[in-house]
Design a protein around this motif. Structure first.
Motif, mmCIF file in Angstrom:
data_model
loop_
_atom_site.group_PDB
_atom_site.id
_atom_site.type_symbol
_atom_site.label_atom_id
_atom_site.label_comp_id
_atom_site.label_asym_id
_atom_site.label_seq_id
_atom_site.Cartn_x
_atom_site.Cartn_y
_atom_site.Cartn_z
ATOM 1 N N ALA A 21 -32.343 -21.991 -20.240
ATOM 2 C CA ALA A 21 -32.900 -21.635 -21.553
ATOM 3 C C ALA A 21 -31.990 -20.633 -22.267
ATOM 4 O O ALA A 21 -31.773 -20.727 -23.479
ATOM 5 N N LEU A 22 -31.439 -19.689 -21.510
ATOM 6 C CA LEU A 22 -30.553 -18.683 -22.094
ATOM 7 C C LEU A 22 -29.293 -19.327 -22.667
ATOM 8 O O LEU A 22 -28.788 -18.897 -23.705
ATOM 9 N N ARG A 23 -28.793 -20.384 -22.025
ATOM 10 C CA ARG A 23 -27.623 -21.093 -22.535
ATOM 11 C C ARG A 23 -27.904 -21.684 -23.918
ATOM 12 O O ARG A 23 -27.027 -21.737 -24.764
ATOM 13 N N GLU A 37 -43.524 -20.219 -21.036
ATOM 14 C CA GLU A 37 -44.194 -21.378 -21.626
ATOM 15 C C GLU A 37 -44.086 -22.604 -20.717
ATOM 16 O O GLU A 37 -45.052 -23.353 -20.544
ATOM 17 N N VAL A 38 -42.918 -22.787 -20.119
ATOM 18 C CA VAL A 38 -42.713 -23.918 -19.205
ATOM 19 C C VAL A 38 -43.627 -23.777 -17.988
ATOM 20 O O VAL A 38 -44.280 -24.744 -17.576
ATOM 21 N N LEU A 39 -43.682 -22.593 -17.409
ATOM 22 C CA LEU A 39 -44.526 -22.382 -16.226
ATOM 23 C C LEU A 39 -46.000 -22.624 -16.553
ATOM 24 O O LEU A 39 -46.737 -23.200 -15.743
ATOM 25 N N ILE A 40 -46.419 -22.231 -17.740
ATOM 26 C CA ILE A 40 -47.805 -22.482 -18.156
ATOM 27 C C ILE A 40 -48.040 -23.986 -18.309
ATOM 28 O O ILE A 40 -49.066 -24.510 -17.865
ATOM 29 N N LYS A 41 -47.082 -24.684 -18.923
ATOM 30 C CA LYS A 41 -47.231 -26.134 -19.083
ATOM 31 C C LYS A 41 -47.307 -26.826 -17.729
ATOM 32 O O LYS A 41 -48.118 -27.736 -17.533
ATOM 33 N N VAL A 42 -46.461 -26.399 -16.813
ATOM 34 C CA VAL A 42 -46.469 -27.000 -15.475
ATOM 35 C C VAL A 42 -47.803 -26.724 -14.793
ATOM 36 O O VAL A 42 -48.400 -27.613 -14.183
ATOM 37 N N MET A 60 -36.761 -28.662 -15.552
ATOM 38 C CA MET A 60 -35.566 -28.462 -16.388
ATOM 39 C C MET A 60 -35.680 -29.271 -17.683
ATOM 40 O O MET A 60 -35.272 -28.796 -18.741
ATOM 41 N N ARG A 61 -36.233 -30.473 -17.608
ATOM 42 C CA ARG A 61 -36.408 -31.282 -18.812
ATOM 43 C C ARG A 61 -37.362 -30.590 -19.785
ATOM 44 O O ARG A 61 -37.110 -30.534 -20.988
ATOM 45 N N SER A 138 -29.172 -36.802 -15.465
ATOM 46 C CA SER A 138 -29.663 -37.986 -16.162
ATOM 47 C C SER A 138 -31.165 -37.877 -16.419
ATOM 48 O O SER A 138 -31.646 -38.175 -17.519
ATOM 49 N N GLU A 139 -31.914 -37.416 -15.422
ATOM 50 C CA GLU A 139 -33.360 -37.250 -15.566
ATOM 51 C C GLU A 139 -33.699 -36.115 -16.526
ATOM 52 O O GLU A 139 -34.581 -36.243 -17.365
ATOM 53 N N ILE A 140 -32.996 -34.994 -16.405
ATOM 54 C CA ILE A 140 -33.277 -33.826 -17.248
ATOM 55 C C ILE A 140 -33.026 -34.144 -18.718
ATOM 56 O O ILE A 140 -33.842 -33.832 -19.583
ATOM 57 N N MET A 141 -31.895 -34.778 -18.983
ATOM 58 C CA MET A 141 -31.503 -35.031 -20.369
ATOM 59 C C MET A 141 -32.032 -36.354 -20.906
ATOM 60 O O MET A 141 -31.857 -36.652 -22.089
#
Length: 172
Positions: A21-23, A37-42, A60-61, A138-141
């Motif tokens: 995310a920082l990148r 936010e990602v951890l809450i969604k998961v 990561m996606r 491939s899966e992430i992107m």
């Protein structure tokens, strides 16, 4: 998914999510917000988690998508040194000159990576900094594995050529 499963499968990748995310965002607070936010969604989708084979790639996606959404909504401009993602220490042979030279080289490489097209920049970050496999990228992107390989090849080639050109002209 139980709380214990969440702690053992999701929380260990939290630092990778943050770096990714920082990148994108170039802002530590924004990156922390994205990870939260990602951890809450998961957590909210925990009932569906048992069906996933690769939890890390899925997280990561989500991180990528949330980061891109934030960028689109705010149009952030940023710069961050690339050496944050690399160990540039020279061990026992470290001299002030060598340290400065490595730091300058990493900053130069970082600027070359930042100048790459978005897909190439993301692929090189995931592969060469985070260490993901082609399949995971491939899966992430959500792109074909051949596109991953082509984008990585082009990104590495562009960075290498730029670095060789600078060194050839004595500007480095």
């Amino acid at each position: 998914m139980s709380l214990e499963a969440f702690k053992s499968r999701v929380l260990p990748v939290k630092d990778k999510l943050y770096r990714f995310a920082l990148r994108f965002l170039r802002d530590e607070d924004e990156a922390r917000d994205v990870v939260q936010e990602v951890l809450i969604k998961v957590w909210n989708k925990r009932e569906e988690m048992d069906q996933l084979e690769n939890m890390e790639a899925w997280c990561m996606r989500i991180t990528r998508n949330v980061s891109l959404d934030r960028l689109k909504s705010k149009h952030n401009k940023y710069t961050t040194p690339i050496e944050e993602g690399f160990d540039v220490s020279g061990g026992d042979r470290e001299t002030p000159y060598r340290s400065t030279e490595l730091s300058d080289t990493m900053k130069t490489i970082g600027s070359f990576i930042q100048a790459l097209p978005e897909k190439q920049r993301q692929v090189i970050q995931l592969r060469d900094v985070e260490g993901y496999s082609y399949q995971e990228i491939s899966e992430i992107m959500e792109i074909d594995m051949n596109q991953v390989k082509v984008n990585l090849f082009r990104a590495r080639k562009a960075v290498k050529e730029n670095l060789l050109n600078i060194n050839a002209y004595g500007l480095g």
